[in-house]
Design an enzyme around this catalytic site. Structure first.
Site, mmCIF file in Angstrom:
data_model
loop_
_atom_site.group_PDB
_atom_site.id
_atom_site.type_symbol
_atom_site.label_atom_id
_atom_site.label_comp_id
_atom_site.label_asym_id
_atom_site.label_seq_id
_atom_site.Cartn_x
_atom_site.Cartn_y
_atom_site.Cartn_z
ATOM 1 N N ILE A 82 -33.853 17.751 -16.937
ATOM 2 C CA ILE A 82 -35.119 17.729 -16.182
ATOM 3 C C ILE A 82 -36.334 17.750 -17.104
ATOM 4 C CG2 ILE A 82 -34.034 18.826 -14.194
ATOM 5 C CD1 ILE A 82 -35.617 21.404 -14.938
ATOM 6 N N GLU A 83 -36.157 18.202 -18.347
ATOM 7 C CA GLU A 83 -37.271 18.216 -19.291
ATOM 8 C C GLU A 83 -37.578 16.813 -19.810
ATOM 9 O OE1 GLU A 83 -39.443 20.244 -20.440
ATOM 10 O OE2 GLU A 83 -38.801 22.258 -19.920
ATOM 11 N N SER A 84 -36.538 16.076 -20.198
ATOM 12 C CA SER A 84 -36.765 14.806 -20.899
ATOM 13 C C SER A 84 -35.929 13.649 -20.390
ATOM 14 C CB SER A 84 -36.457 14.995 -22.388
ATOM 15 O OG SER A 84 -35.066 15.248 -22.569
ATOM 16 N N TYR A 103 -39.982 24.489 -10.906
ATOM 17 C CA TYR A 103 -39.090 24.271 -12.050
ATOM 18 C C TYR A 103 -37.650 24.704 -11.761
ATOM 19 C CZ TYR A 103 -38.113 23.845 -17.079
ATOM 20 O OH TYR A 103 -37.625 23.479 -18.307
#
Length: 346
Positions: free
Chosen positions: A143-145, A248
């Protein structure tokens, strides 16, 4: 004889229907378990659970390990087997919203993430295991990158784990004009695992640790003190809770649910990316990756893709040497290149 025959028939019938009832109940219980994991709706609502590992036992859904041995190359849980989670799972309206988003508007990106995951998850998991961390933290990188070394946020966070420079440097990553180790899958994962381990020790809760990874530990500490609560879901309802961080954890849980059973959520016909076989070569200062690629007989894009941390495409001459990845079987040629006088002067 007549009475004995009646007793025999009655007993046989009772045993027969008892056996049928047992099988029906077994199927019913299995169905309820499957529904409770994968398709919660207005009839099946999972209450939010505590984020403290000490209180997870009564509520945390952790199916037993799979009894069927699956091939090592398989990165998805077979659709006929229940997935195992080692991070707490909460299903609520926020998680449901993100599941729906990934199935609809975000489908194209999420499909690409799933296909990339087969290349990067096998590299990340051993690092998490070596640190004694939950394996499901691998989905933070998703989910970050989207498992991309080239991802850059508006806050100038870079790489697979989206480190900003100060945090990257604090955890031993080099961020130079020619080298950015936030783009190195192994080094950045080691740094992220160490950071997450520190955050968990600080908060004793994976939800809060992950929230702090997103917004900073100082901010989470202040929110805990201000509202006198260590429950992520309670804090997330407060007006001063960061909006991005509020989404998040639901975003992470949604990614975990889908990634572990993609077919169940409509992600079929995936084309998993193949892992690249490589070996390490200690390249001398002045090495230009394009020249090296021509010498060993591969295209420069492949060599650059194997070494995304070398952001200028070469190693400066003042650097004595730097370890890079080259295709397996190319080491002898790379050594000849290093001693051939073709190394770039810069």
């Amino acid at each position: 004889m007549t009475q004995a025959y009646r007793i025999f028939v009655w007993t046989s019938t009772k045993i027969f229907f008892s056996s049928i009832l047992y099988k029906v109940m077994k199927i019913f219980i299995s169905l309820i378990f499957t529904l409770s994991v994968f398709v919660p709706n207005q009839f099946l609502r999972a209450a939010p659970i505590s984020t403290s590992p000490k209180q997870l036992a009564p509520k945390l859904l952790t199916p037993p390990p799979l009894s069927v041995v699956t091939p090592k190359k398989l990165i998805y849980t077979p659709i006929n087997q229940g997935p195992y989670f080692d991070l707490p799972i909460t299903y609520n309206s926020k998680v449901k919203k993100w599941v729906s988003f990934y199935q609809k508007n975000g489908r194209r990106d999420f499909k690409r993430w799933l296909e990339r995951s087969s290349r990067y998850i096998p590299k990340i998991l051993p690092v998490l295991e070596s640190k004694g961390l939950p394996k499901d933290l691998v989905y933070l990188a998703m989910i970050e990158s989207g498992f991309s070394p080239h991802a850059v946020s508006s806050a100038e966070a870079v790489g697979y784990w989206q480190f900003i420079k100060p945090t990257a440097n604090r955890y031993g990553l080099t961020t130079d004009w020619w080298l950015d180790e936030r783009r190195d899958i192994i080094k950045s994962t080691i740094a992220a695992a160490t950071y997450l381990n520190d955050l968990y020790k600080m908060f004793d809760s994976w939800y809060l640790a992950v929230a702090a990874y997103n917004t900073g530990e100082g901010r989470i500490k202040k929110l805990i003190q201000r509202h006198n609560s260590t429950n992520y879901w309670t804090l997330a309802k407060k007006r001063d809770f960061p909006q991005e961080t509020e989404q998040y954890i639901p975003k992470l849980i949604a990614a975990m649910l889908i990634a572990k059973a993609p077919k169940l959520y409509g992600f079929r016909d995936l084309n998993p990316q193949q892992q690249i076989s490589y070996e390490f070569f200690t390249a001398p200062g002045g090495t230009d990756l394009e020249n090296l690629s021509l010498y060993i007989g591969i295209d420069k894009e492949t060599l650059n893709r194997m070494n995304p941390e070398i952001i200028k495409g070469f190693i400066p001459q003042y650097v004595s040497s730097h370890k890079i990845r080259i295709p397996k079987g190319a080491l002898a040629k790379a050594k000849r290149f290093a001693s051939s006088g073709l190394v770039l002067s810069n």
